[in-house]
Design an enzyme around this catalytic site. Structure first.
Site, PDB file in Angstrom:
ATOM      1  N   SER A 195       0.747  -1.276   0.057  1.00 55.45           N
ATOM      2  CA  SER A 195       0.023   0.066   0.233  1.00 55.45           C
ATOM      3  C   SER A 195       0.972   1.398  -0.019  1.00 55.45           C
ATOM      4  O   SER A 195       0.526   2.297  -0.407  1.00 55.45           O
ATOM      5  CB  SER A 195      -1.042  -0.017   1.194  1.00 55.45           C
ATOM      6  OG  SER A 195      -0.126  -0.052   2.338  1.00 55.45           O
ATOM      7  N   ILE A 196       1.913   1.168   0.404  1.00 62.16           N
ATOM      8  CA  ILE A 196       2.962   2.496   0.552  1.00 62.16           C
ATOM      9  C   ILE A 196       4.208   2.467  -0.325  1.00 62.16           C
ATOM     10  O   ILE A 196       4.465   3.453  -0.966  1.00 62.16           O
ATOM     11  CB  ILE A 196       3.444   2.542   2.062  1.00 62.16           C
ATOM     12  CG1 ILE A 196       2.249   2.932   2.864  1.00 62.16           C
ATOM     13  CG2 ILE A 196       4.482   3.518   2.043  1.00 62.16           C
ATOM     14  CD1 ILE A 196       2.803   3.067   4.465  1.00 62.16           C
ATOM     15  N   ALA A 197       4.504   1.076  -0.594  1.00 58.94           N
ATOM     16  CA  ALA A 197       5.648   1.167  -1.553  1.00 58.94           C
ATOM     17  C   ALA A 197       5.893  -0.254  -2.353  1.00 58.94           C
ATOM     18  O   ALA A 197       5.021  -1.182  -1.863  1.00 58.94           O
ATOM     19  CB  ALA A 197       7.088   1.294  -0.498  1.00 58.94           C
ATOM     20  N   GLN A 198       6.859  -0.447  -3.185  1.00 59.16           N
ATOM     21  CA  GLN A 198       6.979  -1.799  -3.950  1.00 59.16           C
ATOM     22  C   GLN A 198       8.552  -1.900  -3.863  1.00 59.16           C
ATOM     23  O   GLN A 198       9.317  -1.238  -3.823  1.00 59.16           O
ATOM     24  CB  GLN A 198       6.300  -1.798  -5.378  1.00 59.16           C
ATOM     25  CG  GLN A 198       6.864  -0.875  -6.138  1.00 59.16           C
ATOM     26  CD  GLN A 198       5.984  -0.892  -7.515  1.00 59.16           C
ATOM     27  OE1 GLN A 198       4.634  -0.700  -7.446  1.00 59.16           O
ATOM     28  NE2 GLN A 198       6.634  -1.011  -8.679  1.00 59.16           N
ATOM     29  N   LYS A 244      13.601  -0.655  -2.056  1.00 63.02           N
ATOM     30  CA  LYS A 244      12.103  -0.461  -1.603  1.00 63.02           C
ATOM     31  C   LYS A 244      11.729   1.077  -2.189  1.00 63.02           C
ATOM     32  O   LYS A 244      12.740   2.069  -1.758  1.00 63.02           O
ATOM     33  CB  LYS A 244      11.993  -0.542  -0.252  1.00 63.02           C
ATOM     34  CG  LYS A 244      10.475  -0.162   0.174  1.00 63.02           C
ATOM     35  CD  LYS A 244      10.265  -0.730   1.854  1.00 63.02           C
ATOM     36  CE  LYS A 244       8.848  -0.388   2.320  1.00 63.02           C
ATOM     37  NZ  LYS A 244       8.848  -1.113   3.849  1.00 63.02           N
ATOM     38  N   ASP A 265       5.775  -5.772  13.071  1.00 64.72           N
ATOM     39  CA  ASP A 265       5.187  -6.425  11.958  1.00 64.72           C
ATOM     40  C   ASP A 265       5.465  -7.844  11.651  1.00 64.72           C
ATOM     41  O   ASP A 265       6.067  -7.921  10.705  1.00 64.72           O
ATOM     42  CB  ASP A 265       5.198  -5.204  10.690  1.00 64.72           C
ATOM     43  CG  ASP A 265       3.952  -5.627  10.145  1.00 64.72           C
ATOM     44  OD1 ASP A 265       3.057  -6.256  10.327  1.00 64.72           O
ATOM     45  OD2 ASP A 265       4.098  -5.167   8.688  1.00 64.72           O
TER      46      ASP A 265
END
Length: 511
Positions: A132-135, A150, A285
């Site tokens: 959702s924030i990065a790939q 990233k 996480d």
């Protein structure tokens, strides 16, 4: 400043999506939900085809990236959203369609200020993961090292800023209604979410977290943190050592590779305890997709955007609470809750100990595989309302991570018991940190620091009470009863007194 009408429009739009997935049903039925909130929930589902089984995770995923992160935060709050919703939100995944490579290339080059080829000899255009924030992409540096890169999605900062602005506004409206909504402190929940997001949107912070965690885990050689490539890291791009291992979610592949799943589960739990209790800084996480089994039997972690921190005093309380629950010493656990201020002092310690016993004892006779840290936490949440316990924001991440780690460990070894694995570590840490030697050492350190502050204390006293000057000391003045003067008389009294003092001074000068 965003207008209230804009906030309301966003909330109704999001509420409509939640309603279509049945995610507002629990809010409508909960008697503790403020009446205005129940009314808005009914309006949001008007005309919608509501499924029989709520799909909370699907609803947050449909709203967008910021909602996905908020849903992951709410998964730590079964007291706020209910057990069913919290459990379903745990399956939220960050997976989103990847962005085209030209967009990613432009993002990297604008961040570095130089062409991509300056830093990388090869760069895989197909991402290995899109969140959702990065790939993340695989690459090879100019000096031949394999790395993971990233990259933040363009525009994600503005999108999160808009969403959080509305979350804050909505939380303030709900909390102002008082009652149960006030006790659950939704504004603090959103503030916690805001801080987590701020860390995730600055990849230099994530890199620093990984570096700090690596230093703290030197005492656990079986837990590995990849090295950061600082020369190829900015606020928008993070480059770190490539991890070549098997995700802990693939148990069959782990067994086929010759690993002992039970041994890996024990190492994972010990690594978490080392982080949370001994170091006070932990990876928050630790789901299966972020943990890998390496060929040499070590466990490696990735994705350090969400990290938790606990000060030493809270860690001492936490260790004593865990050990008290493990050994059945509910009285001591209750006392710690009162000492820590988690339970208001007008409640009775013995009554709280009995409530804790009601949660812990039913689990003590169960088979090992049927005992659960998650069930224990759910039971503890159920008694918070009876004892007016407010949310402790600094423990939210810890509660979430404890449940998450236990789930991963159970996937590896269904018969593992977190209590049994934790007891030796917690017992040793308590003996080391709270034993007689530790108490003497703490007292010595405290006394030495107090002595070191004495010169500053004396200087501050001298500044506050300076040595007398050339004038003689003033004679003592006798106490005179004061009459309270109010209204217009106050001004008359001041005028008379001023006139009298002025006349006295003039007579003295003319004499």
């Amino acid at each position: 400043m965003t207008a209230p009408a804009v906030h309301l429009w966003r909330l109704l739009k999001w509420g409509r999506i939640l309603a279509r997935h049945g995610a507002l049903r629990g809010i409508e039925r909960d008697p503790n939900t403020p009446r205005p909130v129940r009314r808005i929930a009914r309006i949001a589902r008007f005309g919608a085809r509501v499924p029989q089984v709520p799909r909370y995770a699907d609803a947050f995923q449909a709203i967008g990236p910021a909602a996905i992160k908020l849903g992951q935060t709410l998964a730590t709050r079964p007291d706020l959203v209910g057990d069913e919703a919290a459990h379903d939100l745990l399956r939220l995944q960050d997976a989103l369609p990847p962005l085209p490579f030209p967009v990613i290339r432009q993002r990297i080059e604008s961040s570095f200020g130089r062409p991509l080829e300056t830093f990388f000899a090869a760069f895989d255009e197909t991402p290995i993961g899109a969140a959702s924030i990065a790939q993340v992409h695989r690459a090879i540096t100019a000096d031949g090292r394999q790395v993971a890169v990233k990259v933040l999605r363009p525009g994600i900062e503005a999108e999160f800023a808009r969403a959080i602005d509305t979350y804050e506004w909505a939380a303030a409206q709900v909390e102002s209604m008082g009652g149960e909504a006030s006790r659950l402190r939704p504004r603090l929940v959103i503030e916690t979410f805001k801080r987590w997001t701020a860390r995730e949107l600055d990849l230099r912070r994530e890199a620093a977290s990984a570096s700090e965690l690596a230093e703290g885990m030197q005492a656990e050689p079986d837990f590995m943190v990849p090295q950061i490539d600082w020369q190829r890291t900015t606020g928008k791009v993070l480059t770190l050592e490539w991890i070549d291992g098997i995700k802990l979610s693939h148990r069959d592949r782990i067994v086929a590779a010759g690993h002992d799943p039970s041994l890996l589960a024990g190492r994972l739990i010990r690594a978490f305890l080392r982080q949370a209790i001994a170091e006070g800084f932990f990876h928050a996480d630790m789901h299966q997709g972020n943990l890998f089994a390496l060929p040499d039997g070590r466990i490696a972690a990735i994705d350090f955007g969400i990290m938790g921190r606990i000060d030493r005093r809270a860690r001492v309380w936490l260790a004593e609470i865990l050990y008290g629950l493990i050994t059945g010493n509910y009285k001591r656990v209750a006392e710690i809750h009162f000492e820590a201020g988690y339970v208001p002092p007008h409640h009775n310690v013995a009554e709280f100990a009995t409530a804790l016993r009601a949660v812990g004892e039913p689990m003590r006779g169960l088979p090992v595989k049927d005992m659960s840290m998650g069930a224990m936490l759910d039971g503890l949440f159920s008694i918070t309302r009876d004892f007016d316990m407010q949310t402790q924001p600094h423990l939210l991440l810890l509660q979430k991570t404890m449940v998450m780690v236990e789930g991963v460990a159970r996937t590896l070894d269904p018969d593992i018991n977190l209590w049994d694995v934790s007891a030796p570590f917690v017992r040793e840490w308590i003996r080391t940190e709270l034993g007689p030697e530790a108490k003497i050492a703490d007292r010595l350190v405290e006394d030495i620091r107090t002595l070191a502050r004495l010169p500053d204390l004396i200087r501050n006293i001298e500044r506050r009470f300076p040595a007398p000057g050339g004038a003689p000391p003033a004679p003592p003045l006798r106490e005179i009863e004061r009459i309270r003067v109010v209204g217009g008389w106050r001004y008359a009294a001041v005028a008379v007194l001023s006139g009298a003092v002025g006349a006295a001074i003039m007579m003295y000068l003319l004499s």
